[in-house]
Design a protein around this motif. Structure first.
Motif, PDB file in Angstrom:
ATOM      1  N   HIS A 264       0.812  -1.261   0.217  1.00  0.00           N
ATOM      2  CA  HIS A 264       0.040  -0.055   0.066  1.00  0.00           C
ATOM      3  C   HIS A 264       1.080   1.207  -0.051  1.00  0.00           C
ATOM      4  CE1 HIS A 264      -3.201  -2.732   0.635  1.00  0.00           C
ATOM      5  NE2 HIS A 264      -2.911  -3.160   1.611  1.00  0.00           N
ATOM      6  N   ASP A 265       2.100   1.135  -0.373  1.00  0.00           N
ATOM      7  CA  ASP A 265       2.975   2.294  -0.529  1.00  0.00           C
ATOM      8  C   ASP A 265       2.362   3.283  -1.617  1.00  0.00           C
ATOM      9  OD1 ASP A 265       4.734   1.242   1.206  1.00  0.00           O
ATOM     10  OD2 ASP A 265       6.197   0.633  -0.148  1.00  0.00           O
ATOM     11  N   GLU A 266       2.437   4.530  -1.242  1.00  0.00           N
ATOM     12  CA  GLU A 266       1.949   5.305  -2.361  1.00  0.00           C
ATOM     13  C   GLU A 266       3.133   5.402  -3.353  1.00  0.00           C
ATOM     14  OE1 GLU A 266       1.465   9.425  -0.822  1.00  0.00           O
ATOM     15  OE2 GLU A 266      -0.272   8.670   0.380  1.00  0.00           O
TER      16      GLU A 266
ATOM     17  N   THR B 167       4.079   7.291  -7.220  1.00  0.00           N
ATOM     18  CA  THR B 167       4.048   8.108  -8.459  1.00  0.00           C
ATOM     19  C   THR B 167       4.772   7.786  -9.702  1.00  0.00           C
ATOM     20  OG1 THR B 167       5.755   9.474  -7.639  1.00  0.00           O
ATOM     21  CG2 THR B 167       3.569   9.977  -6.775  1.00  0.00           C
TER      22      THR B 167
ATOM     23  N   PRO C 289       0.300  10.203  -9.402  1.00  0.00           N
ATOM     24  CA  PRO C 289      -0.115   9.173  -8.799  1.00  0.00           C
ATOM     25  C   PRO C 289      -0.520   7.802  -9.445  1.00  0.00           C
ATOM     26  CG  PRO C 289      -1.197  11.220  -7.747  1.00  0.00           C
ATOM     27  CD  PRO C 289      -0.719  11.479  -9.216  1.00  0.00           C
TER      28      PRO C 289
ATOM     29  N   GLU D  30      -1.810   3.695  -9.164  1.00  0.00           N
ATOM     30  CA  GLU D  30      -2.212   2.452  -8.301  1.00  0.00           C
ATOM     31  C   GLU D  30      -2.136   1.356  -9.228  1.00  0.00           C
ATOM     32  OE1 GLU D  30      -5.798   2.582  -6.156  1.00  0.00           O
ATOM     33  OE2 GLU D  30      -5.386   4.703  -5.280  1.00  0.00           O
TER      34      GLU D  30
ATOM     35  N   GLU E   9       9.090   6.716  -6.347  1.00  0.00           N
ATOM     36  CA  GLU E   9       8.698   7.807  -7.397  1.00  0.00           C
ATOM     37  C   GLU E   9       9.570   7.048  -8.667  1.00  0.00           C
ATOM     38  OE1 GLU E   9       8.904  12.126  -8.938  1.00  0.00           O
ATOM     39  OE2 GLU E   9       9.908  11.658  -7.039  1.00  0.00           O
TER      40      GLU E   9
END
Length: 303
Positions: free
Chosen positions: A45-47, A49, A54, A56, A135
């Motif tokens: 569930h790491d964000e 980009t 963003p 998913e 990122e």
């Protein structure tokens, strides 16, 4: 066999690059990242980009993953053994398998486990993806180069190419994929190790004299070892690899340079480790790669 879904082992730069492209073109359900339970808990569930936007992408525990139609290994070479164990329950008689690992040994290890029938030879080239701190950034997606191994079943390469075509994944079919793998190894031996040892980037390795010397000398030793292995790499190809790096984003960096920043174990054994071992086998001198191997190990030990 029509492939509708790509299962990826490895959620680093290469896995994220091609998985995100496939998800954007074929839908989120067309891509699935598989992780062991511990890694899933840490990173599922790491964000994330991609080029500042963003994104998913679906991750699942290995114990809950569906049987794979197309299985792509995009882990580091140091993690291949664990990835093979995690992937074993997902592989059936029709599972097509692609390795995007660096070096020229991963397909043999995969085939030892699952057989050669559905394994193809492949490499990703021309990309400049950098993945740090959640990122992913890239300006060039490059291509996945594909070809049949000696014992790959007829139609397997075409099945994979058909999925890549529908999913927007850039690819090139190769008549002589072994030559392409060695050409990519020549590039990696030069650029990955040089940027790691000098803390460099694509910009520095193609502009600073000492880094250029190291980069080119390491590649020339690969040419000599490849010839002993029956693969003829030309000086024009070596120059082309240099020019390819010069075309990349100057602040971008290959995987081993990223490993230095993140203090991660490197794939040095796939590069100078392989070249030095084959050099000894064929009585080919490889002093530049011997020096690079020693320096990389010293830097790793300093962490």
């Amino acid at each position: 066999m029509s492939i509708s879904r790509m299962t990826i082992m490895g959620k680093g730069a290469i896995g994220l690059l091609y998985g995100s492209i496939a998800a954007a073109h074929a839908g989120a359900d067309a891509v699935e990242y598989v992780m062991d339970d511990a890694r899933f808990e840490r990173h599922a569930h790491d964000e994330l980009t991609i080029n500042g936007e963003p994104c998913e992408l679906r991750s699942v525990r290995a114990s809950e993953a569906r049987p794979a139609e197309l299985l792509v290994f995009a882990v580091k070479a140091t993690g291949l053994g664990a990835a093979l164990d995690e992937a074993a329950p997902l592989v059936g008689p029709g599972t097509r398998i692609v390795s995007l690992l660096n070096g020229v040994t991963s397909e043999e290890r995969i085939a030892e486990r699952f057989g050669w029938d559905n394994v193809v030879l492949a490499t990703a080239q021309g990309l400049d993806a950098t993945f740090l701190s959640g990122e992913l950034r890239y300006s060039c997606a490059g291509h996945i180069h594909l070809g049949a191994a000696a014992d790959t079943k007829p139609g397997v390469v075409e099945d994979i190419a058909d999925f890549f075509e529908r999913a927007g994944v850039p690819y090139i079919l190769e008549d002589d994929i072994r030559h392409r793998l060695w050409a990519k190894l020549m590039l990696n031996v030069g650029v990955n190790q040089t940027t790691m040892v000098y803390g460099g980037t694509y910009g520095s390795v193609t502009s600073e004299p000492e880094q250029i010397r190291c980069f080119v000398a390491a590649m020339r030793e690969v040419r000599a070892v490849a010839a002993a292995e029956g693969v003829m790499l030309t000086e024009d190809e070596l120059t082309g690899m240099f020019e390819l790096c010069a075309s990349m984003a100057p602040d971008g960096m290959p995987s081993m340079a990223q490993d230095r920043i993140a203090h991660r174990p490197t794939e040095v054994e796939e590069f100078s480790g392989t070249i030095c071992a084959l050099g000894r086998k064929h009585h080919v001198l490889t002093p530049q790669n011997a020096w690079l191997h020693e320096r990389v190990r010293q830097i790793e030990a300093s962490w």
